[in-house]
Design an enzyme around this catalytic site. Structure first.
Site, PDB file in Angstrom:
ATOM      1  N   HIS A   1     -74.071 -38.220  -4.229  1.00 41.94           N
ATOM      2  CA  HIS A   1     -73.927 -37.895  -5.458  1.00 41.94           C
ATOM      3  C   HIS A   1     -73.775 -37.668  -6.219  1.00 41.94           C
ATOM      4  CE1 HIS A   1     -76.758 -41.472  -4.194  1.00 41.94           C
ATOM      5  NE2 HIS A   1     -76.851 -40.900  -3.197  1.00 41.94           N
TER       6      HIS A   1
ATOM      7  N   HIS B   1     -75.730 -28.055  -7.282  1.00 39.31           N
ATOM      8  CA  HIS B   1     -75.233 -29.004  -7.188  1.00 39.31           C
ATOM      9  C   HIS B   1     -74.434 -29.101  -9.021  1.00 39.31           C
ATOM     10  CE1 HIS B   1     -79.375 -30.657  -8.954  1.00 39.31           C
ATOM     11  NE2 HIS B   1     -78.404 -31.382  -9.523  1.00 39.31           N
TER      12      HIS B   1
ATOM     13  N   THR C   1     -83.543 -35.749 -12.145  1.00 39.39           N
ATOM     14  CA  THR C   1     -82.936 -36.756 -13.064  1.00 39.39           C
ATOM     15  C   THR C   1     -82.456 -37.671 -11.893  1.00 39.39           C
ATOM     16  OG1 THR C   1     -81.162 -35.468 -12.223  1.00 39.39           O
ATOM     17  CG2 THR C   1     -82.093 -35.104 -14.277  1.00 39.39           C
TER      18      THR C   1
HETATM   19  N1  LIG Z   1     -80.401 -33.431 -11.109  1.00 32.31           N
HETATM   20  S1  LIG Z   1     -81.586 -33.069 -10.468  1.00 32.31           S
HETATM   21  O1  LIG Z   1     -81.795 -31.870  -9.357  1.00 32.31           O
HETATM   22  O2  LIG Z   1     -82.588 -33.764  -9.792  1.00 32.31           O
HETATM   23  C1  LIG Z   1     -80.252 -33.596  -8.550  1.00 32.31           C
HETATM   24  C2  LIG Z   1     -79.702 -34.939  -8.846  1.00 32.31           C
HETATM   25  F1  LIG Z   1     -79.576 -35.075 -10.257  1.00 32.31           F
HETATM   26  C3  LIG Z   1     -78.653 -35.185  -7.417  1.00 32.31           C
HETATM   27  F2  LIG Z   1     -78.248 -36.260  -7.837  1.00 32.31           F
HETATM   28  C4  LIG Z   1     -79.017 -35.131  -6.326  1.00 32.31           C
HETATM   29  S2  LIG Z   1     -78.101 -36.373  -5.389  1.00 32.31           S
HETATM   30  C5  LIG Z   1     -79.390 -37.013  -4.997  1.00 32.31           C
HETATM   31  C6  LIG Z   1     -80.300 -36.677  -4.243  1.00 32.31           C
HETATM   32  C7  LIG Z   1     -80.078 -36.770  -2.719  1.00 32.31           C
HETATM   33  C8  LIG Z   1     -79.253 -37.413  -2.187  1.00 32.31           C
HETATM   34  C9  LIG Z   1     -78.802 -37.017  -0.495  1.00 32.31           C
HETATM   35  C10 LIG Z   1     -78.868 -35.667   0.254  1.00 32.31           C
HETATM   36  C11 LIG Z   1     -78.933 -35.594   1.560  1.00 32.31           C
HETATM   37  O3  LIG Z   1     -78.035 -36.395   2.457  1.00 32.31           O
HETATM   38  O4  LIG Z   1     -79.262 -34.544   1.528  1.00 32.31           O
HETATM   39  C12 LIG Z   1     -80.085 -34.583  -1.174  1.00 32.31           C
HETATM   40  C13 LIG Z   1     -80.391 -35.709  -1.927  1.00 32.31           C
HETATM   41  C14 LIG Z   1     -79.688 -33.473  -6.049  1.00 32.31           C
HETATM   42  F3  LIG Z   1     -79.904 -33.362  -4.511  1.00 32.31           F
HETATM   43  C15 LIG Z   1     -80.611 -32.922  -7.335  1.00 32.31           C
HETATM   44  N2  LIG Z   1     -81.585 -32.342  -6.570  1.00 32.31           N
HETATM   45  C16 LIG Z   1     -82.144 -32.288  -6.126  1.00 32.31           C
HETATM   46  C17 LIG Z   1     -83.201 -33.332  -6.068  1.00 32.31           C
HETATM   47  C18 LIG Z   1     -82.973 -34.418  -4.954  1.00 32.31           C
HETATM   48  C19 LIG Z   1     -84.574 -34.101  -3.481  1.00 32.31           C
HETATM   49  C20 LIG Z   1     -84.630 -32.729  -3.696  1.00 32.31           C
HETATM   50  C21 LIG Z   1     -83.681 -31.230  -3.219  1.00 32.31           C
HETATM   51  C22 LIG Z   1     -82.925 -30.839  -4.420  1.00 32.31           C
HETATM   52  C23 LIG Z   1     -83.179 -30.579  -5.818  1.00 32.31           C
HETATM   53 ZN   LIG Z   2     -78.875 -32.319 -11.590  1.00 32.47          ZN
END
Ligand SMILES: NS(=O)(=O)c1c(F)c(F)c(SCCc2ccc(C(=O)O)cc2)c(F)c1NC1CCCCCCC1
Ligand SMILES: [Zn+2]
Length: 257
Positions: free
Chosen positions: A66, A92, A198
């Site tokens: 993602h 990220h 998000t």
């Molecule tokens: N804008 S945000 O901060 O909401 C955000 C995104 F928009 C994101 F799109 C993401 S990545 C999608 C979630 C994800 C998928 C796979 C894995 C893995 O395989 O390790 C990890 C995470 C993403 F990682 C994050 N931040 C993450 C929120 C998802 C779950 C907890 C991880 C820390 C913050």
């Molecule tokens: Zn983000």
């Protein structure tokens, strides 16, 4: 945990069926209408501590299908601008494609080329996973990325590795550098509001800080960002941003007039 049952930016409608919070009233990202933002002089400058990492500190960089995620040590802390202390989890990026911008937040309807998110959790909770389910659990710093003239040496520390992690699930190691260089030098000018992750599970537990100053990358750097990583469908990973969400009466604060 239960992993991430497959969702994508194409079928946004189904997010709230699988993850109920995604249909909530405090969702992110949002459009910031600067005329509606409330000047709040009590909003202090954001202060970063421990962000400058020695080159012998190795950080994991991963294509998670993602976005590109750089894991951060908990020694990085937010010490100003928030009432409580927050420690870093990861950072990220969100981006568009060669034919259009891909920031998540917009300012007066303007979408920027890309956006960085530095995710932190409130240290009053024992862990990130514990913190992320509490309304004051998370703090995310966001900054916009645009194309400027010179090459940005700090973003190069990440961008120069993208070819090594083109495929979903691939990881590599990045040598430590000053993570603060990825954020604006001026940490006094920002918008602040209560919102959510998000991405599913869309927990409404994020205190957002969106900086007013934009980071500048070269045209080549932006091109590497938007045209290197591949998605789970083995297409180019592009436009990984969620549409802006309704404010539902929330106020956006501004640390400046
Ligand atoms: N804008 S945000 O901060 O909401 C955000 C995104 F928009 C994101 F799109 C993401 S990545 C999608 C979630 C994800 C998928 C796979 C894995 C893995 O395989 O390790 C990890 C995470 C993403 F990682 C994050 N931040 C993450 C929120 C998802 C779950 C907890 C991880 C820390 C913050
Ligand atoms: Zn983000």
């Amino acid at each position: 945990g239960k992993g991430h049952s497959h969702w994508s930016y194409e079928d946004l409608k189904h997010w709230s069926t699988d993850y109920s919070d995604c249909g909530g009233t405090k969702q992110s990202p949002i459009n910031v209408d600067t005329d509606q933002a409330i000047f709040s002089p009590d909003l202090r400058p954001i202060q970063l501590s421990g962000y400058s990492l020695p080159a012998n500190k190795q950080l994991k960089l991963k294509n998670n299908g993602h976005t590109v995620v750089l894991d951060l040590p908990e020694t990085l802390a937010l010490t100003g601008g928030y009432a409580q202390q927050y420690r870093a989890v990861q950072l990220h990026l969100h981006w568009g494609s060669p034919s259009g911008p891909g920031s998540e937040h917009t300012i007066n309807g303007r979408r920027f080329a890309a956006e960085i998110h530095v995710v932190h959790y409130n240290t009053k909770y024992d862990s990130f996973t514990e913190a992320m389910v509490h309304p004051d659990g998370l703090a995310v710093l966001g900054a916009f990325l645009e194309v400027g003239h010179g090459e940005n040496q700090y973003y190069n520390e990440i961008l120069k590795h993208l070819l090594e992690i083109q495929e979903v699930g691939q990881e590599t190691l990045v040598s430590g550098f000053n993570i603060a260089g990825l954020l604006p030098a001026n940490l006094k000018l920002y918008f602040h509001y209560n919102g959510s992750l998000t991405t599913p599970p869309c927990y409404q537990t994020v205190k957002w800080t969106i900086f007013n100053h934009t980071m500048l990358l070269s045209r080549d750097q932006m091109s590497v960002l938007v045209s290197t990583l591949r998605s789970p469908e083995d297409e180019l990973l592009q436009n990984n941003y969620r549409p802006v969400q309704n404010l539902h009466g929330r106020r956006v604060l501004a640390s400046f007039q």
